[in-house]
Design a protein around this motif. Structure first.
Motif, short mmCIF file in Angstrom:
data_model
loop_
_atom_site.label_atom_id
_atom_site.label_comp_id
_atom_site.label_asym_id
_atom_site.label_seq_id
_atom_site.Cartn_x
_atom_site.Cartn_y
_atom_site.Cartn_z
N LYS A 15 0.83 -1.20 0.00
CA LYS A 15 0.00 0.00 0.00
C LYS A 15 0.87 1.25 0.00
N LYS A 19 0.81 4.07 -2.98
CA LYS A 19 0.38 5.43 -2.67
C LYS A 19 1.12 6.45 -3.52
N GLU A 123 -5.88 3.02 -5.26
CA GLU A 123 -5.66 2.63 -3.87
C GLU A 123 -5.69 1.12 -3.76
N HIS A 125 -6.73 -1.82 -1.33
CA HIS A 125 -7.56 -2.06 -0.16
C HIS A 125 -7.37 -3.49 0.32
N GLN A 126 -7.35 -3.65 1.62
CA GLN A 126 -7.24 -4.99 2.18
C GLN A 126 -8.64 -5.47 2.50
N GLN A 128 -11.68 -7.04 4.32
CA GLN A 128 -12.01 -7.03 5.74
C GLN A 128 -12.46 -8.39 6.24
N SER A 161 -9.80 -10.88 -5.55
CA SER A 161 -8.65 -10.32 -4.85
C SER A 161 -7.37 -11.10 -5.12
#
Length: 178
Positions: A15, A19, A123, A125-126, A128, A161
């Motif tokens: 991440k 960025k 971005e 994203h992980q 959840q 993912s």
């Protein structure tokens, strides 16, 4: 069930690297192709007839091809005005926009351009959860019908993912006999 989150540190370092990638999706003002098709009668309304008569949307129809050509010309004009040399991808069917690598000054200029609706930075994203049923509270005796959900007003989304072999969901399940 407790998850050892120390295994997730790889995503955090990715991440941080992402960025600063400078990759953006730029949403243009104006309708995407599918909305235009609906407005000019090239798309069957969403109703029960679609299953029997089909959907009239055809991206190769002359009206649709002409509209996409205009959209891409507008996207290219905005990119050129901001000094973007390389548009990575054009989006036209359900989203009017394009992706590009931008410098900080180009990003600022893009955000203030009158033909631009929004600028989204790429971005990472992980996820959840890796166990959706437990996350949604659907593990009772009735399974998915525990809270009396029958499918009404339910939106199904699929997130690919990729595969991370260390993810607990790929571990052995002691409740399943071999």
């Amino acid at each position: 069930m407790q998850t050892n989150t120390s295994k997730f540190t790889v995503a955090d370092s990715v991440k941080a690297a992402t960025k600063t990638s400078g990759l953006y999706i730029i949403q243009m003002k104006g309708a995407p192709e599918i909305a235009r098709a609906s407005a000019i009668g090239e798309l069957t309304p969403i109703n029960q007839l679609v299953s029997t008569i089909g959907n009239n949307y055809n991206a190769t129809m002359p009206k649709m091809r002409a509209y996409v050509k205009v959209m891409k010309m507008r996207q290219a004009a905005v990119a050129s005005q901001i000094g973007v040399a390389n548009v990575l991808h054009n989006y036209e069917h359900t989203f009017n926009g394009f992706s590009a690598r931008l410098t900080p000054s180009q990003t600022k200029a893009m955000r203030s351009h009158p033909d631009v609706a929004a600028v989204y930075e790429e971005e990472l994203h992980q996820l959840q959860t890796y166990n959706t049923l437990a996350f949604l509270g659907l593990t009772g005796p009735g399974g998915q019908h525990t809270p009396d959900i029958k499918g009404e007003d339910v939106i199904v989304g699929i997130l690919d993912s990729g595969i991370w072999p260390e993810n607990p969901s790929f571990g052995e399940d002691p409740s399943i006999a071999e």
